[in-house]
Design a protein around this motif. Structure first.
Motif, mmCIF file in Angstrom:
data_model
loop_
_atom_site.group_PDB
_atom_site.id
_atom_site.type_symbol
_atom_site.label_atom_id
_atom_site.label_comp_id
_atom_site.label_asym_id
_atom_site.label_seq_id
_atom_site.Cartn_x
_atom_site.Cartn_y
_atom_site.Cartn_z
ATOM 1 N N ILE A 155 0.839 -1.206 0.000
ATOM 2 C CA ILE A 155 0.000 0.000 0.000
ATOM 3 C C ILE A 155 0.870 1.251 0.000
ATOM 4 O O ILE A 155 0.637 2.201 -0.758
ATOM 5 N N GLU A 156 1.892 1.237 0.841
ATOM 6 C CA GLU A 156 2.819 2.367 0.918
ATOM 7 C C GLU A 156 3.523 2.584 -0.414
ATOM 8 O O GLU A 156 3.718 3.722 -0.861
ATOM 9 N N GLY A 157 3.896 1.483 -1.058
ATOM 10 C CA GLY A 157 4.556 1.592 -2.363
ATOM 11 C C GLY A 157 3.636 2.135 -3.434
ATOM 12 O O GLY A 157 4.039 2.979 -4.257
ATOM 13 N N GLN A 158 2.376 1.687 -3.442
ATOM 14 C CA GLN A 158 1.435 2.197 -4.443
ATOM 15 C C GLN A 158 1.141 3.677 -4.227
ATOM 16 O O GLN A 158 0.785 4.392 -5.159
ATOM 17 N N ALA A 159 1.288 4.147 -2.985
ATOM 18 C CA ALA A 159 1.065 5.569 -2.692
ATOM 19 C C ALA A 159 2.066 6.464 -3.408
ATOM 20 O O ALA A 159 1.853 7.682 -3.502
ATOM 21 N N SER A 160 3.129 5.889 -3.940
ATOM 22 C CA SER A 160 4.095 6.689 -4.698
ATOM 23 C C SER A 160 3.442 7.323 -5.929
ATOM 24 O O SER A 160 3.915 8.346 -6.427
ATOM 25 N N VAL A 161 2.360 6.729 -6.417
ATOM 26 C CA VAL A 161 1.606 7.352 -7.512
ATOM 27 C C VAL A 161 1.103 8.721 -7.069
ATOM 28 O O VAL A 161 1.207 9.713 -7.800
ATOM 29 N N ALA A 162 0.562 8.785 -5.856
ATOM 30 C CA ALA A 162 0.057 10.052 -5.313
ATOM 31 C C ALA A 162 1.188 11.039 -5.071
ATOM 32 O O ALA A 162 1.046 12.247 -5.342
ATOM 33 N N VAL A 163 2.306 10.552 -4.558
ATOM 34 C CA VAL A 163 3.458 11.429 -4.317
ATOM 35 C C VAL A 163 3.889 12.101 -5.614
ATOM 36 O O VAL A 163 4.111 13.320 -5.667
ATOM 37 N N GLU A 164 3.971 11.309 -6.667
ATOM 38 C CA GLU A 164 4.394 11.851 -7.963
ATOM 39 C C GLU A 164 3.373 12.831 -8.524
ATOM 40 O O GLU A 164 3.739 13.836 -9.145
ATOM 41 N N ILE A 165 2.094 12.552 -8.331
ATOM 42 C CA ILE A 165 1.053 13.479 -8.800
ATOM 43 C C ILE A 165 1.256 14.855 -8.175
ATOM 44 O O ILE A 165 1.242 15.884 -8.852
ATOM 45 N N GLU A 166 1.467 14.875 -6.846
ATOM 46 C CA GLU A 166 1.660 16.153 -6.166
ATOM 47 C C GLU A 166 2.943 16.841 -6.624
ATOM 48 O O GLU A 166 2.971 18.064 -6.837
ATOM 49 N N GLN A 167 3.999 16.076 -6.811
ATOM 50 C CA GLN A 167 5.267 16.652 -7.241
ATOM 51 C C GLN A 167 5.179 17.204 -8.662
ATOM 52 O O GLN A 167 5.692 18.298 -8.950
ATOM 53 N N GLU A 168 4.515 16.490 -9.548
ATOM 54 C CA GLU A 168 4.453 16.897 -10.952
ATOM 55 C C GLU A 168 3.438 18.014 -11.181
ATOM 56 O O GLU A 168 3.654 18.901 -12.020
ATOM 57 N N LEU A 169 2.337 17.985 -10.440
ATOM 58 C CA LEU A 169 1.323 19.020 -10.589
ATOM 59 C C LEU A 169 1.701 20.279 -9.823
ATOM 60 O O LEU A 169 1.284 21.385 -10.162
ATOM 61 N N GLY A 170 2.497 20.092 -8.772
ATOM 62 C CA GLY A 170 2.901 21.223 -7.939
ATOM 63 C C GLY A 170 1.931 21.509 -6.809
ATOM 64 O O GLY A 170 2.148 22.429 -6.009
#
Length: 410
Positions: A155-170
């Protein structure tokens, strides 16, 4: 809990950069204009294994290596390929159990990603036997079992999708639409963003495991399921994933008919040149269900995977046409007399195209049965055609939406 989870997910994401780059978050002009919103696609179909599954596998494996050197999973699809890829990366041994009925393409891709690091074992016609064999092997060999979703590290690993969304969208988007199967991606994304955005969780109509769990207050088995959307067709949502989703509002969970999802697969392929598997298309297709709620908002649709076998394309096109009302199948009771077939053909319109015609003449009967498939260019053509057939006195049965009958004759 949320702050700690965010920190751990962010750390896991940083570690992944040693293995593969972030998948792109791309604004889609077609969808943004259509829905009057700022719509972005998180392209997990562009990961090294064409799905997000390698994220959870990476995170779960890195936490037990080097103490553990033998990993096992049971999967017929994306999870198997993600585990295989990571076994090769970490240079550890992987044993991947797959049903005997797994398409050869998926077996070959799993072996390709894993190379000499993995062994594929084909066991059982159905997944439950495959899973049992994998778990027995784990117990016997002291291996580490890698769950496809029901594991906190996954679950923690799949959350990296969300981390990247925030980083890429700003920033955090206003609304996220994502597919739900076992719940790993959903639980990770929601645990990371918390209440900072709105969510729409999308399930296939033939496997509504999250909706059922919310109704019962616990994970329940919704078998038998429709396995067409194989990346999200799960009979029971995970216990750990549901613990993170138990307070989701049922109004935020929708389901889509399998045939309807095919419309997005075809449009994305033909118009945008994007290859999506059924589960990967669900979030995009769901935009129509939340059209009013997202107007003027920044919306991210997670395209969860693109492992699409092009041998399925004719079936996908057929399903899309049937859902759109552009193709129908029916069984015609045709009189066994000269000219009967011509009388029937005269009732067809200029845009009605026969794509299937199977007739078995039986000399001892006055009528024969004909299986007919007709494709047209507008759904309103069919009522007019059937009216002309009725007026001519022909008897027929529309079997287009009869799934039981269709699987045998269409």
């Amino acid at each position: 809990m949320t702050e700690n989870f965010q920190a751990m997910a962010t750390l896991a994401t940083a570690r992944m950069r040693q293995v593969f780059p972030a998948t792109p978050l791309l604004r889609n002009e077609l969808l943004s204009e259509r829905f009057g919103a700022d719509i972005w696609l998180k392209r997990e179909d562009l990961s090294p294994v064409r799905s997000y599954k390698l994220r959870g596998a990476f995170n779960a494996m890195r936490k037990v290596i080097p103490d553990q050197q033998l990993f096992v999973c049971a999967s017929a699809g994306n999870h198997a390929q993600g585990v295989a890829f990571m076994c090769r990366h970490f240079n550890v041994r992987g044993v991947i159990f797959m049903p005997v009925t797994t398409p050869e393409q998926k077996i070959l891709k799993t072996r390709m990603f894993g190379g000499s690091a993995v062994e594929v074992k084909l066991v059982g016609d159905y997944f439950d036997k495959t899973l049992t064999a994998a778990q027995e092997f784990c117990a016997r060999e002291g291996a580490h079992f890698l769950s496809p979703f029901d594991d906190e590290d996954v679950i923690e690993g799949q959350a990296s999708v969300a981390v990247e969304i925030e980083q890429e969208l700003g920033r955090v988007p206003d609304h996220i639409i994502l597919p739900v199967g076992g719940g790993g991606l959903s639980a990770g994304t929601r645990s990371y963003f918390g209440t900072d955005c709105a969510y729409t969780f999308v399930e296939p109509s033939g496997a509504k495991s999250l909706a059922a769990a919310l109704a019962e207050g616990k994970p329940v088995d919704v078998s038998p399921i429709n396995s067409f959307v194989d990346g999200a067709a799960v009979a029971r949502i995970g216990a750990r994933t549901f613990a993170r989703l138990a307070d989701v509002s049922p109004e935020d969970v929708i389901d889509l008919p399998e045939d309807r999802i095919c419309q997005t697969i075809i449009e994305m392929l033909n118009v945008e040149g994007i290859v999506l598997e059924p589960a990967g298309a669900m979030a995009i297709e769901a935009l129509g269900d939340v059209a009013e709620a997202i107007k003027g908002k920044t919306v991210v649709c997670i395209a969860s995977g693109g492992n699409f076998d092009f041998e399925r394309l004719p079936e996908v096109k057929e399903r899309a046409q049937r859902y759109a009302g552009l193709k129908k199948y029916f069984i015609l009771r045709l009189p066994q007399r000269p000219g009967a077939l011509r009388d029937f053909l005269d009732r067809l319109g200029p845009a009605d195209n026969i794509t299937r015609f199977e007739y078995m003449k039986k000399s001892a009967r006055n009528f024969g049965s004909v299986l007919i498939g007709i494709e047209t260019d507008a759904p309103e053509n069919f009522p007019a055609m059937f009216r002309r057939i009725d007026e001519a006195g022909f008897t027929y049965t529309d079997i287009t939406n009869d799934e039981t009958l269709a699987q045998f004759v269409i």
